[in-house]
Motif scaffolding. Structure first.
Motif, PDB file in Angstrom:
ATOM      1  N   SER A 183       0.999 -45.697  16.001  1.00 17.44           N
ATOM      2  CA  SER A 183       0.073 -44.442  16.137  1.00 17.44           C
ATOM      3  C   SER A 183       0.615 -43.271  15.015  1.00 17.44           C
ATOM      4  CB  SER A 183      -0.154 -43.723  17.360  1.00 17.44           C
ATOM      5  OG  SER A 183       1.054 -43.056  17.857  1.00 17.44           O
ATOM      6  N   ILE A 184      -0.117 -42.541  14.853  1.00 21.53           N
ATOM      7  CA  ILE A 184       0.232 -41.429  13.732  1.00 21.53           C
ATOM      8  C   ILE A 184       1.315 -40.399  14.619  1.00 21.53           C
ATOM      9  CG2 ILE A 184      -1.294 -39.722  14.325  1.00 21.53           C
ATOM     10  CD1 ILE A 184      -1.420 -38.945  11.200  1.00 21.53           C
ATOM     11  N   ILE A 234      -0.350 -33.223  14.882  1.00 18.80           N
ATOM     12  CA  ILE A 234      -0.229 -34.702  15.095  1.00 18.80           C
ATOM     13  C   ILE A 234      -0.841 -35.309  16.315  1.00 18.80           C
ATOM     14  CG2 ILE A 234       1.046 -36.711  14.535  1.00 18.80           C
ATOM     15  CD1 ILE A 234       0.295 -35.068  12.080  1.00 18.80           C
ATOM     16  N   GLN A 235      -0.385 -34.539  17.456  1.00 16.50           N
ATOM     17  CA  GLN A 235      -0.810 -35.147  18.631  1.00 16.50           C
ATOM     18  C   GLN A 235      -1.893 -34.995  18.768  1.00 16.50           C
ATOM     19  OE1 GLN A 235       1.676 -36.797  20.766  1.00 16.50           O
ATOM     20  NE2 GLN A 235      -0.248 -37.355  22.310  1.00 16.50           N
ATOM     21  N   LYS A 236      -2.782 -34.088  18.449  1.00 17.39           N
ATOM     22  CA  LYS A 236      -4.015 -33.909  18.801  1.00 17.39           C
ATOM     23  C   LYS A 236      -4.866 -35.052  17.944  1.00 17.39           C
ATOM     24  CE  LYS A 236      -4.427 -28.855  19.644  1.00 17.39           C
ATOM     25  NZ  LYS A 236      -3.162 -28.515  19.741  1.00 17.39           N
ATOM     26  N   LEU A 237      -4.461 -34.934  16.768  1.00 14.36           N
ATOM     27  CA  LEU A 237      -5.050 -36.347  15.887  1.00 14.36           C
ATOM     28  C   LEU A 237      -4.641 -37.533  16.441  1.00 14.36           C
ATOM     29  CD1 LEU A 237      -6.691 -37.532  13.443  1.00 14.36           C
ATOM     30  CD2 LEU A 237      -4.443 -37.304  12.270  1.00 14.36           C
ATOM     31  N   SER A 238      -3.795 -38.054  17.060  1.00 11.79           N
ATOM     32  CA  SER A 238      -3.365 -39.217  17.738  1.00 11.79           C
ATOM     33  C   SER A 238      -4.292 -39.416  18.898  1.00 11.79           C
ATOM     34  CB  SER A 238      -1.918 -39.299  17.987  1.00 11.79           C
ATOM     35  OG  SER A 238      -1.653 -40.679  18.483  1.00 11.79           O
ATOM     36  N   GLU A 239      -4.556 -38.348  19.620  1.00 15.29           N
ATOM     37  CA  GLU A 239      -5.235 -38.481  20.984  1.00 15.29           C
ATOM     38  C   GLU A 239      -6.617 -38.986  20.559  1.00 15.29           C
ATOM     39  OE1 GLU A 239      -4.569 -34.862  23.074  1.00 15.29           O
ATOM     40  OE2 GLU A 239      -2.616 -35.653  23.525  1.00 15.29           O
ATOM     41  N   PHE A 240      -7.100 -38.111  19.440  1.00 10.11           N
ATOM     42  CA  PHE A 240      -8.644 -38.062  18.773  1.00 10.11           C
ATOM     43  C   PHE A 240      -8.977 -39.588  18.385  1.00 10.11           C
ATOM     44  CE2 PHE A 240     -11.601 -38.063  15.481  1.00 10.11           C
ATOM     45  CZ  PHE A 240     -12.909 -37.553  16.067  1.00 10.11           C
ATOM     46  N   THR A 241      -7.952 -40.240  17.775  1.00  5.31           N
ATOM     47  CA  THR A 241      -8.087 -41.596  17.473  1.00  5.31           C
ATOM     48  C   THR A 241      -7.656 -42.653  18.446  1.00  5.31           C
ATOM     49  OG1 THR A 241      -5.970 -41.663  16.203  1.00  5.31           O
ATOM     50  CG2 THR A 241      -7.863 -40.818  15.159  1.00  5.31           C
ATOM     51  N   ASP A 242      -7.368 -42.356  19.652  1.00  7.18           N
ATOM     52  CA  ASP A 242      -6.948 -43.039  20.808  1.00  7.18           C
ATOM     53  C   ASP A 242      -5.756 -44.000  20.312  1.00  7.18           C
ATOM     54  OD1 ASP A 242      -7.208 -44.188  23.290  1.00  7.18           O
ATOM     55  OD2 ASP A 242      -8.497 -45.881  22.776  1.00  7.18           O
ATOM     56  N   HIS A 243      -4.663 -43.176  19.707  1.00  7.83           N
ATOM     57  CA  HIS A 243      -3.327 -43.622  19.404  1.00  7.83           C
ATOM     58  C   HIS A 243      -3.674 -45.068  18.554  1.00  7.83           C
ATOM     59  CE1 HIS A 243      -1.708 -40.643  21.750  1.00  7.83           C
ATOM     60  NE2 HIS A 243      -2.533 -41.073  22.834  1.00  7.83           N
TER      61      HIS A 243
END
Length: 574
Positions: free
Chosen positions: A264-265, A292-301
């Motif tokens: 994941s990102i 980056i954590q928010k983006l990773s959660e948005f993309t379901d990791h």
């Protein structure tokens, strides 16, 4: 089994607990623990929490250890869980601490004396205000305002805003609320094992203020012998932590990848952080981590290699739909994602990507309707700020904070330094070099220390006398046992103190609405210095600006040269 320990020849028992490895990078500063019935700010240092239990009795030490250790475990869980939204009921329940803290003054004889005197002064003010003519009323209010702020500290503006609605601009009220109640809110939440999200913050701050004012009224009745509402149980509900959603699907957590596995990102960012620690400011990495954590959660990791330009655009729309401004998303979020994905194209990043999929992606902002204003301070504004600073009497509830209001505007006026740089000064940073007094500015935006001459006018005004009175340590930031700041505070102490200076200046000086009372000194000082014939390389060195050319970097002025240059800067005439 965890238990109290002893060290050296000390008679008292200690609590010493290692910070869990999975959150060691997330905790720093202080945490508030209950020790012998008192809330005690405890430093988190070198991966440990260590504090005296203030007793030599082993049985009492065991009880105190158990209470403090339980609170510490709750704090760890709160850090792991992350910020949570709080309801109105929960905010009111937490604010009970402010009520009980205020009425506890009844057992402190000195506090009772101060409270009675303050109540008498306020009653007198209300009577005089009601009896005064309209043209005298503004002057009376201003005089009372200045006296109260001098005694109680600039954050008392938060109380004045509630007592006299409309007397304080909303932006000043918000800053004062955070300054006065922020650390106490953080401490109250920490003891309950929870952290609040940003959306809940304003409600919590205002509930703390309301409860403190209710406590003040109850204390007044107690001073008259009425203890009937000492605990006021009917008003404050019991605090119930937010339960996990009953029907929520399990959150998919990223696993540590093996070579060749999906990454994941967020995991890519961890690789980047390890590789770039020596090259990127820690504060920058901390700021990137949240994004980056928010983006990773948005993309379901999802694997970062599956992220497309369109997917990132969807996330940008999602962020703005949450109320985040386009400017913030552009300057913070997009920069972070660009940097992490660009890292994946480098040798250090293992060349996991051939090219950055969002290279060149931009966010358009609305066109400015007005030209940029002149950020420099005008002469009348300079006079107004420096007169306000000169009128400050150091002392009161937060002595070092009041000293910051007294001295940092003057230091900025004679150096162009950022206020946040100046509030971070310590007594050891003020020294004599070759017969000239200088200050070493060590907390800078670029992480590059610089030495700045202290203008002779500042010495005449008594700045060195103040430094000597402190001896060692911070000059303008009160310690946690006075300020109440904790590890869970949302901003660094220097940021809060710099904001406090801005609130003070806004409340005292006459400034144009679009002028920054802190940052305005940088352009102002450089412009004035140029008019006095001070060379640009000296101006850049004193303010910490990057030289305009590569060649100029080889011409770094010596301290002696800067001292001579500063002599050309004429003193302000007020």
């Amino acid at each position: 089994m965890a238990r109290p320990i002893k060290r050296g020849t000390s008679a008292n028992w200690l609590l010493k607990v290692r910070v869990p490895s999975d959150i060691v990078d997330k905790v720093q500063g202080h945490v508030v623990l209950p020790i012998g019935g008192r809330r005690t700010p405890v430093a988190i240092s070198a991966g440990y929490v260590e504090v005296s239990l203030r007793t030599s009795d082993p049985d009492e030490a065991t009880l105190r250890y158990a209470e403090a250790h339980s609170a510490l475990l709750k704090h760890w869980e709160a850090v792991k869980a992350g910020p949570q939204p709080l309801s109105k009921r929960q905010a009111v329940a937490v604010s009970a601490d402010a009520y009980r803290e205020r009425i506890s003054e009844i057992d402190d004889a000195d506090a009772v004396t101060r409270r009675e005197a303050m109540n008498a002064d306020f009653d007198k003010f209300i009577v005089e205000r009601a009896e005064s003519e309209s043209e005298e009323r503004d002057q009376l209010v201003q005089s009372w305002f200045e006296e109260v702020i001098a005694e109680q500290g600039i954050d008392f503006i938060a109380v004045i805003a509630a007592v006299l609605p409309g007397s304080v601009p909303p932006d000043q009220e918000d800053l004062a609320l955070e300054s006065r109640y922020g650390a106490r809110v953080d401490a109250a939440l920490a003891l309950r094992g929870i952290q609040s999200d940003d959306a809940s913050r304003p409600s919590l701050l205002r509930e703390f203020r309301r409860s403190e004012l209710l406590g003040s009224k109850a204390l007044g009745r107690m001073l008259e012998g009425d203890f009937s509402d000492e605990e006021k149980p009917a008003y404050f509900p019991a605090f119930e932590p937010p339960p996990p959603p009953a029907d929520a699907a399990p959150v998919k957590q990223p696993q540590s990848p093996r070579d060749g596995d999906a990454m994941s990102i967020a995991q890519l960012f961890e690789v980047m952080r390890e590789a770039m620690l020596e090259y990127v400011k820690p504060s920058t990495l901390r700021r990137y981590q949240s994004t980056i954590q928010k983006l990773s959660e948005f993309t379901d990791h999802a694997d970062f290699r599956t992220l497309t330009r369109e997917r990132i655009k969807e996330w940008i729309k999602h962020r703005t739909s949450e109320g985040i401004s386009k400017k913030t998303v552009r300057n913070n979020d997009l920069v972070a994602v660009q940097s992490v994905l660009e890292f994946a194209t480098t040798d250090d990043g293992g060349e996991r990507l051939k090219e950055n999929p969002i290279k060149g992606l931009k966010i358009k902002l609305p066109r400015r309707t007005k030209p940029d204003h002149d950020s420099r301070l005008r002469h009348a504004e300079i006079v107004s700020i420096l007169n306000a600073a000169s009128a400050v009497k150091i002392g009161g509830r937060y002595p070092k904070s009041s000293a910051g209001n007294r001295w940092t505007p003057w230091l900025a006026a004679y150096s162009g330094a950022r206020i946040q740089e100046l509030v971070s000064l310590e007594a050891e940073h003020i020294r004599n070099e070759g017969g000239a007094w200088v200050m070493d500015i060590t907390k800078t935006k670029t992480d590059e220390d610089r030495t700045v001459p202290i203008h002779e006018h500042l010495i005449e005004l008594g700045f060195l006398d103040y430094v000597r009175s402190i001896g060692k340590g911070p000059l303008f930031i009160d310690p946690p046992e006075i300020s109440g700041r904790t590890e869970t505070a949302s901003r660094d102490a220097s940021e809060v103190r710099a904001s406090g200076v801005a609130v003070f200046i806004r409340s005292k000086a006459k400034l144009r609405p679009n002028v920054d009372p802190n940052h305005g000194w940088r352009g102002t000082w450089k412009s004035i210095a140029a008019s006095f014939g001070i060379e640009d390389r000296y101006r850049d060195a004193i303010t910490g600006h990057t030289p305009g050319t590569v060649g100029r970097k080889y011409e770094k002025p010596t301290t002696t040269e800067l001292v001579e240059a500063m002599k050309s800067f004429r003193r302000y005439q007020l």
